[in-house]
Write a protein that holds these residues in place. Sequence first.
Motif, PDB file in Angstrom:
ATOM      1  N   GLY A 199       9.945  41.892 131.380  1.00 55.59           N
ATOM      2  CA  GLY A 199      11.239  42.488 131.715  1.00 55.59           C
ATOM      3  C   GLY A 199      12.000  42.901 130.464  1.00 55.59           C
TER       4      GLY A 199
ATOM      5  N   ARG B 259      16.158  45.091 126.328  1.00 55.37           N
ATOM      6  CA  ARG B 259      17.299  44.215 126.069  1.00 55.37           C
ATOM      7  C   ARG B 259      16.869  42.965 125.329  1.00 55.37           C
ATOM      8  NH1 ARG B 259      20.261  43.420 131.667  1.00 55.37           N
ATOM      9  NH2 ARG B 259      18.574  44.671 132.551  1.00 55.37           N
TER      10      ARG B 259
ATOM     11  N   SER C  25      19.607  46.066 136.419  1.00 55.61           N
ATOM     12  CA  SER C  25      20.304  46.561 135.230  1.00 55.61           C
ATOM     13  C   SER C  25      21.335  45.524 134.802  1.00 55.61           C
ATOM     14  CB  SER C  25      21.018  47.875 135.561  1.00 55.61           C
ATOM     15  OG  SER C  25      22.102  47.614 136.436  1.00 55.61           O
TER      16      SER C  25
ATOM     17  N   LEU D 289      13.573  46.009 138.152  1.00 50.97           N
ATOM     18  CA  LEU D 289      14.444  45.325 137.200  1.00 50.97           C
ATOM     19  C   LEU D 289      15.909  45.508 137.595  1.00 50.97           C
ATOM     20  CD1 LEU D 289      12.843  46.388 133.811  1.00 50.97           C
ATOM     21  CD2 LEU D 289      13.180  44.026 134.558  1.00 50.97           C
TER      22      LEU D 289
ATOM     23  N   GLN E  74      13.729  38.414 137.467  1.00 52.79           N
ATOM     24  CA  GLN E  74      13.806  39.517 136.512  1.00 52.79           C
ATOM     25  C   GLN E  74      12.566  39.500 135.639  1.00 52.79           C
ATOM     26  OE1 GLN E  74      15.564  42.095 136.348  1.00 52.79           O
ATOM     27  NE2 GLN E  74      16.679  42.431 134.440  1.00 52.79           N
TER      28      GLN E  74
ATOM     29  N   MET F  88      19.914  39.794 128.334  1.00 54.15           N
ATOM     30  CA  MET F  88      19.301  39.733 129.668  1.00 54.15           C
ATOM     31  C   MET F  88      19.830  38.553 130.466  1.00 54.15           C
ATOM     32  SD  MET F  88      17.086  41.442 131.384  1.00 54.15           S
ATOM     33  CE  MET F  88      15.442  42.034 130.959  1.00 54.15           C
TER      34      MET F  88
ATOM     35  N   ASP G  83      12.913  46.809 129.506  1.00 53.10           N
ATOM     36  CA  ASP G  83      14.312  47.193 129.537  1.00 53.10           C
ATOM     37  C   ASP G  83      14.914  47.363 128.153  1.00 53.10           C
ATOM     38  OD1 ASP G  83      16.086  47.624 131.754  1.00 53.10           O
ATOM     39  OD2 ASP G  83      17.413  46.202 130.724  1.00 53.10           O
TER      40      ASP G  83
ATOM     41  N   ARG H  44       8.640  49.040 137.434  1.00 47.76           N
ATOM     42  CA  ARG H  44       8.596  48.994 135.980  1.00 47.76           C
ATOM     43  C   ARG H  44       7.873  47.695 135.619  1.00 47.76           C
ATOM     44  NH1 ARG H  44      14.660  49.837 134.203  1.00 47.76           N
ATOM     45  NH2 ARG H  44      13.738  49.916 132.118  1.00 47.76           N
ATOM     46  N   SER H  45       7.820  47.400 134.384  1.00 53.39           N
ATOM     47  CA  SER H  45       7.083  46.212 133.909  1.00 53.39           C
ATOM     48  C   SER H  45       5.627  46.255 134.358  1.00 53.39           C
ATOM     49  CB  SER H  45       7.792  44.925 134.341  1.00 53.39           C
ATOM     50  OG  SER H  45       7.527  44.598 135.677  1.00 53.39           O
TER      51      SER H  45
END
Lengths: 351, 351, 351, 351
Positions: free
Chosen positions: C178, C184, C150, C148, C141, C189, C182, C285-286
């Motif tokens: 990550g 979080r 969820s 990523l 992650q 996470m 996200d 992403r990231s």
Amino acid sequence: MIFASDNWSGAHPAINEAMARESAGMAAAYGESVLDKAVEKRFDEIFERKVAVFFVGTGTAANSLAFAAVNRPGGVVLCHREAHVIEDECGAPEFFTHGARMAPVDGANGKIDPDNLRRELARFKPDFVHAGQPMAVTISQPGEAGTLYSAAEIEAIAAITHERGLALHMDGARFANGLVADGRSPADMTWRHGVDILSFGATKNGCWCAEAVVFFDPAKAEQFRYIRKRGAQLFSKTRFVAAQFMAYLENGRWLDMAADANRMADRLRAGLDASAAGRQAWPTRSNEIFAVFPRETAERLRAGGAVFYDWNAPHSMHNITGPDESLVRLVTSWSTSEADVDQFLALLGTL
Amino acid sequence: MIFASDNWSGAHPAINEAMARESAGMAAAYGESVLDKAVEKRFDEIFERKVAVFFVGTGTAANSLAFAAVNRPGGVVLCHREAHVIEDECGAPEFFTHGARMAPVDGANGKIDPDNLRRELARFKPDFVHAGQPMAVTISQPGEAGTLYSAAEIEAIAAITHERGLALHMDGARFANGLVADGRSPADMTWRHGVDILSFGATKNGCWCAEAVVFFDPAKAEQFRYIRKRGAQLFSKTRFVAAQFMAYLENGRWLDMAADANRMADRLRAGLDASAAGRQAWPTRSNEIFAVFPRETAERLRAGGAVFYDWNAPHSMHNITGPDESLVRLVTSWSTSEADVDQFLALLGTL
Amino acid sequence: MIFASDNWSGAHPAINEAMARESAGMAAAYGESVLDKAVEKRFDEIFERKVAVFFVGTGTAANSLAFAAVNRPGGVVLCHREAHVIEDECGAPEFFTHGARMAPVDGANGKIDPDNLRRELARFKPDFVHAGQPMAVTISQPGEAGTLYSAAEIEAIAAITHERGLALHMDGARFANGLVADGRSPADMTWRHGVDILSFGATKNGCWCAEAVVFFDPAKAEQFRYIRKRGAQLFSKTRFVAAQFMAYLENGRWLDMAADANRMADRLRAGLDASAAGRQAWPTRSNEIFAVFPRETAERLRAGGAVFYDWNAPHSMHNITGPDESLVRLVTSWSTSEADVDQFLALLGTL
Amino acid sequence: MIFASDNWSGAHPAINEAMARESAGMAAAYGESVLDKAVEKRFDEIFERKVAVFFVGTGTAANSLAFAAVNRPGGVVLCHREAHVIEDECGAPEFFTHGARMAPVDGANGKIDPDNLRRELARFKPDFVHAGQPMAVTISQPGEAGTLYSAAEIEAIAAITHERGLALHMDGARFANGLVADGRSPADMTWRHGVDILSFGATKNGCWCAEAVVFFDPAKAEQFRYIRKRGAQLFSKTRFVAAQFMAYLENGRWLDMAADANRMADRLRAGLDASAAGRQAWPTRSNEIFAVFPRETAERLRAGGAVFYDWNAPHSMHNITGPDESLVRLVTSWSTSEADVDQFLALLGTL
């Protein structure tokens, strides 16, 4: 009606007789007896060339120690995705190689597809330390799926393997059954088409405990004496293995036993094909059959005394069974009788 | 005149008969047969308690896998400086434990000295990560030097071992010879005085290939099924081992065979003591003898047909041989005859 | 224009300053210094609970030793088919676990598909010794594919994992990237959704050499001190790692750096989407991007000074590139500048 | 007054400066940067020949991976009975070699006695598989006992080692302290007298984390790249190690720091000799001192703020301490001040 595995069978009387005969008197331990040496020579004859042969106690040991012999740091063995070395040896190949990876290669019918093998190998760039380094390719003959590689298929795989400087290993746990099914000689099945190391199994086919690692390239066996001893596979009274092999290889007994097993499998296959109560999961040869039965049929067979195992479906066929069906494996052996088969088929409703 | 090792002997006829008898028909593989279970029960009777017993193929496997069962990261096994696990197993104990160290403890007559054991253990401070962590102590009974621990000696070692929360393992490659020499029962030789795990050897004493790991504390065996399979020591046709043990343990046959071997050793010891041509290196019991011969005497014996091995002197006795002398080991077995011994002594000039 | 990897970046000045500041004077070695203990407490705060944290030197060590902590004989770790632990660690996870198998699970976008995970686990029947025993599931992650999981996906995987009594491990080599992508919290996470062990990476994101294994269940860490030392990962001057973490975790610096890296990746993604000269291979992403370029475009970019790696296609997408195309990976880091990105896009013809 | 270990010291300012300077910008990871290559060349200059050098993170890793590079199945490393590789590495050498044995050789003053080495090696008969196969001899320079091998002693050991075709490894965790104490050049201390592989330590002497394995025979390094990566010792940002070495080796800084440490040790030795409150346990050189104190003196020193460790007595000197005495180790470092030493001696009552 035992179709659980050919290793549920006992030993052929001739095997017991040979062991009893050789039990008299003293003989050099640790593989140095006259009998050990005589049996080693028999392997040369069987394979029509000088080989380096080492007795071990289990097929798992044969495979694992063979890999150890050609291992390198970060070593990778390419094998079929459902190979015995991945699915059924509790991590022994990884353990004996201090963590070599068994890298799965997909392919239909339990056989490595040469194109997939080439593609997998291409993932390992030379000198790219992160990926590790391939060191061997292993195929089973016959395979876990009861199928056989043709000579051309072995040659194709050997060519790809040797192109990368790797060793080609053959898991021959049921080597005799494969030879008989295919009508090839031991040499044709192995080194003449590129096999470098063979796990030669005899236990399943009428011995008690007789497995061997056969190196067609003796250079690869250089450190094997130490590998075997460190792996706790050097028996002190090795002549008990040698005696088994002597009787096994005598007058074609091994091939006769394998032919019996295969014939019973053919009889079973024919019965299955004639039945509406189940179907072969895929075409097989040699002495393994995979069948799909309605679950209640499988239960009925078991209730009637048949013994067989449920089997994990190949990854590429995970939908092979319907919701109320089971995939099962049926294995015949040298000691399976026609009565066993016929009784099973009668239960199935074929006879 | 073979005194090379008791593993040069063959198998007792009763062993062969049992194997032949059990070879008929199918039986569950991998230790699940009726016979396997019956033999496991025999071990309970022999040891007068419920034990967890696992068949393996070699003594090296029995020792190595036993250590693996109680291993911890950075694990250390304390053993005698000349223990078999250090000197004669090609690193298998270290290999099967992923590198546990066999830490040598000095002691006279091939036996761990309790004071030295205590001092060695004191070097390992609790929670001092750098030194690693002791996990077991192992003793051989009889030992590599042909000597025996008394009950009191085992108890003293067990007390030190358990004080640190370690497991006490006994290498019983020649367990029956020790029992007979000492007149103790299996229970008295082991768990009643603190032994937790036993490598129970039968191969040297009339079997082909029959070794077992016996856990007196079943909790220590929890992962052993996986350890054995991963170690390539789970035979498919385990009943071939079970059949050997059945005949071996039947009607005290094992003790009778061991008594025969020990008696021949006594005869040899007496002859050596009566001879001016050599001397016992140190007092022994059971079926191993260590002798010092002038080198030319050793050569003469060999020329006359005697077979025996030169032996490394214990570290504490490296001056035991004069410049022209050899230290040799002489081992008798269940199949050694009086004629063998007498012929040897005649060669030596005693008879 | 270095997009080879975020580990081509250097260290943030604040990291260097912290190390210089802490270099004065003597301090207890091997993780016992005041600073070490203070940083351990910081981890408790970051994760909003008491954790057991151990510093190590590489991400490979973090992953491999984490598996060793929960390993069992014949152990199996289930991971994505293209997981870093399979593809890029030269067999270290297998090595440090003495041969645990990394069992591949398929899934789109570099993520384990829960249904496939369930199906793979079902292949391991309880107490069926031959298959080995699963001991952990690992997810990355963000993943190797720049995607990523969820919270719901992690929960689904955790449920399946824990149902079988296994440990859920997260490879957080790019954990901060990550988190930022996200939105979080570290607790959300990880442990709040079922993660048991985290490889917490900081090296790629502005440290020199700062990795940690975080156990949310301290019981799993019981032997870890020995595992780390035996694995040669216990640094004497651990405060050099602690100092890095101190500065890294100070005032949200780690998240700021990750946000910078991610922003540069977004800029690159936007540019790629606007370009006709290449395409994103799949949505990411990231701070990782995978692109397909005509081979001559890739060559042109490299000739212009851009640095990036060709990448092996996922098994399920092996036809992602046409005959004259390359799959490449582009990674941004905390030190990637807008100018780097824009220059790259200009070369590509977007700007 | 920290005399616990030289690894309680921090890093030299020049080391920090070098790291800060090299932290700017991108550079190739995994040892391929310009700086990495430049530092590798520095090693060639330092040793006056082409060497193969590999950076790793800990001395334990350097030793363990060096052994792995020359390992063979059933491998045995001969080392001093109280060598660091036996006593203080938690089994890492055994672990990284999959169970090679560290075979203890006795010798006075922490040094292998050549006669004992010859006698130990003689226990390994060529091709006698049971004993395993020696593969290396390792010596520490300076040794764990604070003593130094003379050039003639190293030559004698090298001759015996090479006669058997083994590799001679030197554990140079305090290499600079040895060089300075002895006045020899790096080449004279190593390959010119037969050393094949060196663990080159810099961490204890003013670096943070800078260790290297130096192969004087590059052929032995052939697989080392894989061994290091598989061993989780390939740092991504290796330039952080390279930068340390660059500053360390610059203008003789490493030797100056070692000379400072040694000088403080000399001052301490002189003070001890002048004191009635304790005595040197045996004569030492370089920066380690072993002292025997009455237990209450040791307590008083600690109460006064001195930090040092109790030490296990050598096996051959287990009576070195009287009933109320302690054996302790005192280590000076590059950052030990005269005030530290004098304050300690004042406490002791010498000053």
